[in-house]
Design an enzyme around this catalytic site. Structure first.
Site, PDB file in Angstrom:
ATOM      1  N   GLN A 264       0.766  -0.920   0.044  1.00  0.00           N
ATOM      2  CA  GLN A 264      -0.045   0.106  -0.212  1.00  0.00           C
ATOM      3  C   GLN A 264       0.806   1.302  -0.002  1.00  0.00           C
ATOM      4  O   GLN A 264       1.920   1.280   0.415  1.00  0.00           O
ATOM      5  CB  GLN A 264      -0.959   0.163   1.288  1.00  0.00           C
ATOM      6  CG  GLN A 264      -2.051  -0.989   1.019  1.00  0.00           C
ATOM      7  CD  GLN A 264      -3.181  -0.702   2.201  1.00  0.00           C
ATOM      8  OE1 GLN A 264      -2.989  -1.397   3.431  1.00  0.00           O
ATOM      9  NE2 GLN A 264      -3.827   0.269   1.998  1.00  0.00           N
TER      10      GLN A 264
ATOM     11  N   ASP B   1      -2.203  -5.034  -0.011  1.00  0.00           N
ATOM     12  CA  ASP B   1      -1.879  -5.962   0.618  1.00  0.00           C
ATOM     13  C   ASP B   1      -2.664  -6.609   1.822  1.00  0.00           C
ATOM     14  O   ASP B   1      -3.001  -7.782   1.850  1.00  0.00           O
ATOM     15  CB  ASP B   1      -0.261  -6.196   0.906  1.00  0.00           C
ATOM     16  CG  ASP B   1       0.146  -4.869   1.658  1.00  0.00           C
ATOM     17  OD1 ASP B   1      -0.650  -4.043   2.314  1.00  0.00           O
ATOM     18  OD2 ASP B   1       1.294  -4.733   1.693  1.00  0.00           O
TER      19      ASP B   1
END
Length: 499
Positions: A71, A258
């Site tokens: 991220q 993720d």
């Protein structure tokens, strides 16, 4: 039944899994390393993805692919779609001052935090994309002037798999968009005014797709194969047909961040708290309502199913174990044996594991520290135990913050590379004060991406249910003194002087 592929483009490596869309059975997999550092040329991710796909036997027989990625990473593109500068990753803390400035500009430490929490569900920290854009505008104005679009790592990889068909074809999902600092999970819309506040002007951003909406189709030429024929009525340059329907070919799912992918990979639902021990440590739960913590400890993210994913992130997790092992000149297996040979609480030796600064609490200039070092505790076993307990205590602080925001922690699911340590699994219930469920080792982020791809390929109101065999539960008597000593040491730790 068709096969699907899930990609995990993480900080350290790229993993690709090929699974049966209906059952989730693993067919094959591959991986490739990423370069180290807190800024990386995105082309290194692309090279690793191609290598991992080759190692997994290619994608010729799959129906759909989804990419999950680390991220927050700032990927800036110019008008031609070229990368402007190496991407700043989530763990790059140089934008800490920018985060504080954005809070101050919104009304100061108290009112500013409340403003951001209500606007986008999260208070700015150095990790977020928006703060990195402010850093870029301030410190590299010539590069900033070239930026025509900004996207996230998973967005960029999905776009590259589609053949990089123009900036207008950039796609993302609500899970990853919610970590930028300029998209609101509550409203489901971008806050372009906050993007402008951060960067000084508005640039192109990816279209946010629904959880099972096709982003585009894969262009096999990007992986060395022939390009597919466009389906009837396809939108030129987008790879997507009318009304968002994908033409014939390998469909690309929306992908996600993720943590949202990990939640999907382990099948987490309301009432579950997932503790993931990877490069970073994350504690998150699946919720039916968005979170907004003005204190900033809990980030009010969205998940990959249409729900929400309140999350606490620490910068220091599995690499705390790596560092302790390196310091003791042992392998991770021996570190586990040493840690389990020492008593709970390590006879008062406490490690505060802020080795790379810290995100939660927001202390980017902090350092690690050892407290309670005596002749008795100056042993490898005590240090190993203190490292494991310190890492887990930092995550337990996150669990406290999550439950304070109303999270229902009916069970804790422990995943990630760090969860493979027997010491972590056995000590975690003592620190968390509750039983811990550990699924069998796996690539949960890649599995979550694959499950999303299956949802896109098969359709339906929810992702397909996959079997979850081999899960184990660990229980132990809580040892409150461990966290009490940790809290005392944590609050005495002094941050380093800037510069």
């Amino acid at each position: 039944m068709p096969l699907v592929a899930g990609v995990d483009s993480s900080t350290q490596s790229c993993k690709v899994v090929i699974r049966d869309a209906a059952t989730g059975a693993l067919v094959r997999q591959g991986r490739a390393p990423h370069p180290d550092g807190t800024e990386v040329d995105p082309r290194a991710w692309w090279d690793a993805l191609r290598t991992a796909v080759d190692a997994a036997g290619g994608l010729a027989d799959v129906a759909a692919v989804s990419v999950a990625g680390q991220q927050h990473g700032m990927v800036c593109l110019d008008e031609a779609g070229e990368v402007v500068r190496p991407a700043l990753l989530w763990n790059d803390t140089r934008s800490a001052d920018a985060a504080r400035d954005l809070i101050d500009e919104a009304g100061g430490p108290v009112a500013g935090r409340r403003f951001w929490a209500e606007a986008v569900g999260s208070v700015p920290v150095a990790s977020f994309t928006g703060t990195k854009l402010r850093w870029l505008a301030r410190h590299e104005p010539e590069r900033a002037a070239r930026v025509a679009a900004v996207c996230l790592p998973h967005d960029w990889l999905t776009w590259r798999l589609a053949g990089a068909p123009g900036l207008a074809a950039l796609r993302t999902d609500r899970g990853d968009a919610s970590g930028t600092g300029y998209w609101s999970p509550r409203t489901g819309e971008y806050r372009l005014d906050l993007l402008e506040q951060a960067f000084g002007r508005v640039v192109a951003v990816p279209t946010v797709l629904g959880p099972a909406e096709a982003a585009c189709v894969l262009d096999p030429a990007t992986l060395g194969g022939p390009a597919p024929a466009a389906g009837p009525g396809a939108v030129p340059g987008s790879g997507v047909g009318p009304s968002g329907a994908a033409p014939a070919g390998i469909v690309l799912g929306p992908g996600t961040g993720d943590n949202a992918a990990a939640a999907l990979g382990v099948g987490a639902g309301p009432g579950d708290v997932v503790v993931s021990i990877g490069t970073s440590g994350t504690v998150f739960s699946v919720a039916d309502v968005p979170a907004a913590d003005p204190g900033g400890a809990v980030a009010g993210f969205a998940d990959a199913t249409g729900r929400y994913l309140p999350l606490v992130c620490t910068l220091n997790a599995a690499r705390v174990l790596d560092a302790a092992a390196a310091l003791l000149r042992v392998g991770l297996d021996e570190l586990t044996e040493l840690a389990l040979s020492a008593p709970p609480g390590a006879d008062g030796l406490v490690m505060v594991p802020y080795l790379e600064g810290e995100r939660t609490p927001d202390r980017p200039l902090s350092t690690g520290a050892l407290h309670g070092l005596t002749l008795r505790t100056a042993t490898p076993a005590h240090l190993a135990r203190a490292a494991v307990e310190g890492m887990l205590c930092a995550l337990a602080d996150g669990l406290d913050a999550l439950t304070a925001q109303g999270a229902d922690a009916r069970r804790v699911i422990l995943v990630g590379g760090g969860a493979r340590s027997a010491a972590v699994r056995r000590i975690a219930p003592q620190v968390f004060g509750r039983p811990v469920v550990v699924p069998p080792p796996g690539e949960y982020v890649a599995d979550g991406a694959a499950r999303q791809a299956a949802w896109v390929a098969l359709g339906g109101a929810a992702p397909p249910r996959w079997a979850d065999a081999g899960t184990r539960e660990y229980d132990a008597e809580p040892v409150p003194a461990v966290r009490e000593r940790y809290a005392q040491a944590r609050d005495r730790t002094v941050d380093r002087t800037p510069g």
